[in-house]
Scaffold this active site. Structure first.
Site, mmCIF file in Angstrom:
data_model
loop_
_atom_site.group_PDB
_atom_site.id
_atom_site.type_symbol
_atom_site.label_atom_id
_atom_site.label_comp_id
_atom_site.label_asym_id
_atom_site.label_seq_id
_atom_site.Cartn_x
_atom_site.Cartn_y
_atom_site.Cartn_z
ATOM 1 N N HIS A 140 0.818 -1.371 -0.080
ATOM 2 C CA HIS A 140 -0.163 -0.027 -0.065
ATOM 3 C C HIS A 140 1.018 1.291 -0.154
ATOM 4 C CE1 HIS A 140 -4.245 -1.091 0.347
ATOM 5 N NE2 HIS A 140 -3.838 -2.194 1.259
ATOM 6 N N ASP B 289 -7.538 -2.214 -1.761
ATOM 7 C CA ASP B 289 -8.547 -3.152 -1.127
ATOM 8 C C ASP B 289 -9.789 -2.605 -1.817
ATOM 9 O OD1 ASP B 289 -6.647 -3.760 0.738
ATOM 10 O OD2 ASP B 289 -6.828 -2.460 2.381
ATOM 11 N N GLU C 208 -7.102 -12.023 3.037
ATOM 12 C CA GLU C 208 -8.141 -10.970 2.908
ATOM 13 C C GLU C 208 -8.647 -11.172 1.456
ATOM 14 O OE1 GLU C 208 -5.812 -7.513 3.736
ATOM 15 O OE2 GLU C 208 -5.359 -8.173 5.766
ATOM 16 N N HIS D 107 -8.067 -7.711 -0.648
ATOM 17 C CA HIS D 107 -6.732 -7.002 -1.010
ATOM 18 C C HIS D 107 -6.068 -7.704 -2.076
ATOM 19 C CE1 HIS D 107 -3.031 -5.249 0.519
ATOM 20 N NE2 HIS D 107 -2.273 -6.159 -0.133
#
Length: 252
Positions: free
Chosen positions: A166, A173, A230, A233
């Site tokens: 990120h 996301d 996740e 993500h």
């Protein structure tokens, strides 16, 4: 041809301009024929230069920028290059697992190469009636440090000593929404930290598994890879080796 929201806004501006010109011509005709105004009418002064400046500003704001020629590693504000995405940037609010607002304002910045891949992936989703919705995009390194102070647990927050993708502008996301802007069912909400959010968790309704599969396979097709824990993500493979960045976008 499908009209984008930007094109529709420009059309509205053109209608306003036509109406303005029509009113101006009508006013001139009244003046030329010496038609007197009734006493009940009020004289309204219009600053045509100010009107034109405002219209020019609106038109400029609706014209999307072109990514061609932009260096792969340049950070870009995604909304300036496509108006086909939706945004709910959670860390610009308190509606997140930190329960704290860590962005001053909500903007989705990514590297230009990430933007190109996202736009391509989104076009494929659109063919099936869906669009990408963003929860998080580029994250300044100082924000990563702030998040680590709040939750110093590598299961939930990447250690800023190493940094997150990120922080490199190569991770997003996301989820998918339908034509009404409603999120597809993915089994859990964003930032749900538990087995149900894992890609290999299969004790979910068939439709949820199909939605996750659609998201994962399409993103992988355009150069992204997922992390097991996740479902939301995605990292751009080509952005893994970029440097951690710390610039902050301007908030108006």
């Amino acid at each position: 041809m499908r009209l984008t929201r930007g094109m529709i806004r420009i059309a509205h501006v053109c209608i306003l301009l036509i109406s303005f010109c029509s009113c101006k011509n009508a006013s001139k005709q009244l003046k030329d024929t010496h038609v007197e105004k009734p006493d009940t009418f009020e004289t309204i002064q219009v600053n045509t230069n100010e009107v034109q400046e405002r219209l020019d500003t609106i038109i400029i704001q609706t014209v999307l920028k072109d990514l061609s020629g932009v260096s792969d590693t340049t950070f870009v504000n995604l909304k300036e290059y496509s108006d086909d995405f939706l945004y709910d940037l959670k860390y610009a609010t308190t509606d997140n697992f930190l329960k704290t607002k860590v962005y001053e304002c909500a903007e989705c910045y990514v590297r230009a190469k990430t933007a190109r891949a996202l736009i391509k992936a989104n076009k494929e989703f659109q063919k099936q009636g869906y669009r990408i919705k963003f929860f998080d995009c580029y994250r300044p390194h100082d924000v990563q440090k702030e998040m680590w102070k709040i939750v110093p647990n590598p299961q939930y927050v990447a250690n800023p000593a190493k940094g997150s993708i990120h922080n490199k502008g190569g991770a997003v996301d996301i989820t998918l929404v339908n034509s009404n802007g409603e999120e597809l069912k993915m089994g859990t909400g964003f930032d749900f930290f538990g087995p149900k959010a894992h890609h290999d968790y299969t004790a979910l309704p068939e439709k949820v598994l199909e939605n996750r599969k659609l998201l994962k396979e399409t993103m992988e097709k355009y150069g992204f890879w997922s992390i097991r824990t996740e479902w939301w993500h995605y990292n751009l493979s080509a952005g893994s080796n970029d440097r951690v960045a710390n610039f902050r976008w301007n908030c108006e």
